[in-house]
Design a protein around this motif. Sequence first.
Motif, PDB file in Angstrom:
ATOM      1  N   ARG A  36      10.526  -5.134   5.316  1.00  0.00           N
ATOM      2  CA  ARG A  36       9.386  -4.222   5.490  1.00  0.00           C
ATOM      3  C   ARG A  36       8.774  -3.813   4.151  1.00  0.00           C
ATOM      4  NH1 ARG A  36       8.538  -1.275  10.144  1.00  0.00           N
ATOM      5  NH2 ARG A  36       8.073   0.551   8.896  1.00  0.00           N
ATOM      6  N   LEU A  38       8.295  -5.953   1.664  1.00  0.00           N
ATOM      7  CA  LEU A  38       7.730  -7.117   0.982  1.00  0.00           C
ATOM      8  C   LEU A  38       6.214  -7.057   0.922  1.00  0.00           C
ATOM      9  CD1 LEU A  38       9.906  -9.991   2.494  1.00  0.00           C
ATOM     10  CD2 LEU A  38      10.073  -8.976   0.215  1.00  0.00           C
ATOM     11  N   GLY A  39       5.678  -7.574  -0.158  1.00  0.00           N
ATOM     12  CA  GLY A  39       4.226  -7.654  -0.319  1.00  0.00           C
ATOM     13  C   GLY A  39       3.674  -8.873   0.394  1.00  0.00           C
ATOM     14  N   TYR A  40       2.369  -8.846   0.635  1.00  0.00           N
ATOM     15  CA  TYR A  40       1.742  -9.902   1.417  1.00  0.00           C
ATOM     16  C   TYR A  40       1.886 -11.271   0.763  1.00  0.00           C
ATOM     17  CZ  TYR A  40      -1.656 -12.030   4.526  1.00  0.00           C
ATOM     18  OH  TYR A  40      -2.270 -12.815   5.455  1.00  0.00           O
ATOM     19  N   TYR A  45       7.589 -13.053   2.907  1.00  0.00           N
ATOM     20  CA  TYR A  45       6.817 -12.177   3.804  1.00  0.00           C
ATOM     21  C   TYR A  45       6.894 -12.645   5.263  1.00  0.00           C
ATOM     22  CZ  TYR A  45       2.984  -9.305   5.554  1.00  0.00           C
ATOM     23  OH  TYR A  45       2.226  -8.401   6.265  1.00  0.00           O
ATOM     24  N   PRO A  49      11.095 -11.989   8.301  1.00  0.00           N
ATOM     25  CA  PRO A  49      11.036 -11.583   9.712  1.00  0.00           C
ATOM     26  C   PRO A  49      11.452 -12.710  10.672  1.00  0.00           C
ATOM     27  CG  PRO A  49       9.057 -10.871   8.574  1.00  0.00           C
ATOM     28  CD  PRO A  49       9.807 -11.761   7.621  1.00  0.00           C
ATOM     29  N   ASP A  50      11.118 -13.970  10.332  1.00  0.00           N
ATOM     30  CA  ASP A  50      11.529 -15.088  11.195  1.00  0.00           C
ATOM     31  C   ASP A  50      13.053 -15.167  11.256  1.00  0.00           C
ATOM     32  OD1 ASP A  50       8.905 -15.667  11.623  1.00  0.00           O
ATOM     33  OD2 ASP A  50       8.829 -17.434  10.321  1.00  0.00           O
ATOM     34  N   GLN A  53      14.442 -12.225  13.292  1.00  0.00           N
ATOM     35  CA  GLN A  53      14.293 -12.447  14.736  1.00  0.00           C
ATOM     36  C   GLN A  53      15.304 -13.479  15.247  1.00  0.00           C
ATOM     37  OE1 GLN A  53       9.509 -11.723  14.513  1.00  0.00           O
ATOM     38  NE2 GLN A  53      10.192 -13.530  15.595  1.00  0.00           N
ATOM     39  N   ILE A 109       8.991  -6.396  20.417  1.00  0.00           N
ATOM     40  CA  ILE A 109       7.939  -6.209  19.399  1.00  0.00           C
ATOM     41  C   ILE A 109       7.087  -7.479  19.230  1.00  0.00           C
ATOM     42  CG2 ILE A 109       7.409  -5.626  17.004  1.00  0.00           C
ATOM     43  CD1 ILE A 109      10.099  -4.019  17.015  1.00  0.00           C
ATOM     44  N   PRO A 110       7.680  -8.595  18.784  1.00  0.00           N
ATOM     45  CA  PRO A 110       6.808  -9.767  18.551  1.00  0.00           C
ATOM     46  C   PRO A 110       6.247 -10.368  19.839  1.00  0.00           C
ATOM     47  CG  PRO A 110       9.097 -10.365  18.234  1.00  0.00           C
ATOM     48  CD  PRO A 110       9.066  -8.879  18.421  1.00  0.00           C
TER      49      PRO A 110
END
Lengths: 183, 193
Positions: A36, A38-40, A45, A49-50, A53, A109-110
């Motif tokens: 959360r 991390l920068g774009y 980035y 999250p992958d 999940q 969420i996703p």
Amino acid sequence: MNLRNSTTTYGWITIVLHWAMAVAIFGLFGLGVWMRSLGYYDAWYHRAPDLHQSIGMITLALLLFRLCWASTNVKPHTLGAPWERTGGIIAHRLFYLLMLIIMTSGYLIPTAEAEGFDIFSGLHVPALFHLTPKQADINGAIHKYSAWLIVVLAALHAAAAFKHHLINRDATLLRMLGKKKGE
Amino acid sequence: MKFKTILGSLLITLFMAAPAMAENYIIDTQKHHAFIQFKVKHLGYSWLLGRFDTFKGTFTYDAKHPENNTVKVTIDTASIDTNHAKRDKHLRSADFFDVAKYPTATFESTSYEDKGHDRGIMKGLLHLHGVTKQLAIDVDQVGTGPDPWGGYRRGFEGHTILHLSDYHMPFAPKLGPVSEDVQLYLSIEGIRQ
């Protein structure tokens, strides 16, 4: 050592599930907090999250198996003072409840907008529920706060295990390592 | 005598002006013949498209005195939709629109400059994320006339560009300078009241 639990020992299945999920949950927590921030333009980035999940869904599968396994196995007798035994039982049930809440909310969420995702770019997880337009936001909040709760609970759980081992000097911690007292 | 003439012509002007009063329209968001879309560059390599699903608004149209044309729109910021749940969640969060704190964005016109040929520039104030900025929208009338269900409709499209940095969204600078300009496209159909 047996695969199944007995009234005094844990079987290997339970022991492996316990430690694998402990590592997964702490790993997921750390990964979740870190990703959360991390920068774009950070290389992680999307990757973080992958990964979160994917590990999360595997942990959910482990949890469902663990609930089946626990319900078809005896539990070793609890050790310690009555308040310790009661506290331990409450904590274990809270663990199961929190894990279910965290992993369910994480899944919601996703998938909130009818779009599924892949576990490690392999097995596809479909989006099954579209409950409210706020699904992602509500479950995001539930996911975050219950994750913090489970980490606090795990710290208490670890402290209790060390108390059993160092002060009570009983088999509580050793039997979760597959050892008998005095071995 | 002179005073009476002036008074008379004033009264006539007022009387004449009355039937030419502006028509009032409600934007057809009930059956959704109205769209608020945006596009913003992704990394500078392509366009990311999105829209706001929920909004409402009204406009007035004065054929004789187009400078009196007005519009007012209120957008539900939480209805942002870019076709990806995690991105939409991020956009609703405090990193961008902060919809819990700023649930609506509004545009209220301040002036209309008629350019002829059903074109004009609608100037107004966009209130978004706690910031109010002047915005000029290029407006084209698409068409107008009776609808088959007993009503009367008038439709416009509008284009404008807004600058993301004006609205102080904390995460916006991280998207990079390529994502500074956001193009807005509006397609608005009103039902005359």
